[in-house]
Scaffold this motif. Structure first.
Motif, mmCIF file in Angstrom:
data_model
loop_
_atom_site.group_PDB
_atom_site.id
_atom_site.type_symbol
_atom_site.label_atom_id
_atom_site.label_comp_id
_atom_site.label_asym_id
_atom_site.label_seq_id
_atom_site.Cartn_x
_atom_site.Cartn_y
_atom_site.Cartn_z
ATOM 1 N N GLU A 191 31.788 23.007 71.277
ATOM 2 C CA GLU A 191 33.060 23.443 72.040
ATOM 3 C C GLU A 191 33.107 25.174 72.176
ATOM 4 O O GLU A 191 33.543 25.667 73.305
ATOM 5 N N ASN B 186 33.203 27.252 75.711
ATOM 6 C CA ASN B 186 33.821 28.282 76.018
ATOM 7 C C ASN B 186 33.401 29.692 76.202
ATOM 8 O O ASN B 186 33.957 30.616 77.001
ATOM 9 N N ASN B 187 32.089 29.874 75.646
ATOM 10 C CA ASN B 187 31.455 31.172 75.863
ATOM 11 C C ASN B 187 30.528 30.898 77.001
ATOM 12 O O ASN B 187 29.667 32.059 77.431
#
Length: 117
Positions: A80, A84-85
């Protein structure tokens, strides 16, 4: 003897496996009580992100860090955070450990969260 064998296997794999900024190396270390995972850019010698059973986010979700359930939580969290990055593709470095138990559970959870390797 057991630690020497693991170190030898890890050195052998690290000759061939290297992470880049586009495709970082997912490095795993496990102890008896915890499991640690990092995404590493070997070209620039930088750790992009890390998650472990000792991190504050993880401590509330698990009772004990040295089991398969904890490895699944860490793998899911890593996936996750990586997404997100904007990190999708990684190279898996199992650290000289056999691909079963906690290592396999972590890898499956990371794949389930969206990482590709």
């Amino acid at each position: 003897m057991k630690l020497e064998g693991r170190a030898k296997r890890h050195r052998r794999v690290r000759k061939k496996v290297a992470g880049t900024f586009q495709r970082p190396r997912l490095s795993v270390f496990r102890s008896l009580k915890h499991i640690y995972v990092q995404l590493v850019d070997d070209e620039n010698a930088k750790t992009l992100l890390s998650v472990s059973t000792r991190s504050k986010d993880c401590m509330g979700k698990i009772k004990y860090g040295g089991n398969i359930a904890a490895a699944k939580v860490v793998g899911k969290m890593l996936g996750e955070i990586a997404l997100n990055n904007k990190i999708i593709n990684v190279v898996f470095d199992k650290g000289g450990y056999l691909y079963h138990g906690r290592i396999k559970a972590l890898a499956d959870a990371a794949r389930g969260a969206g990482l590709k390797f």
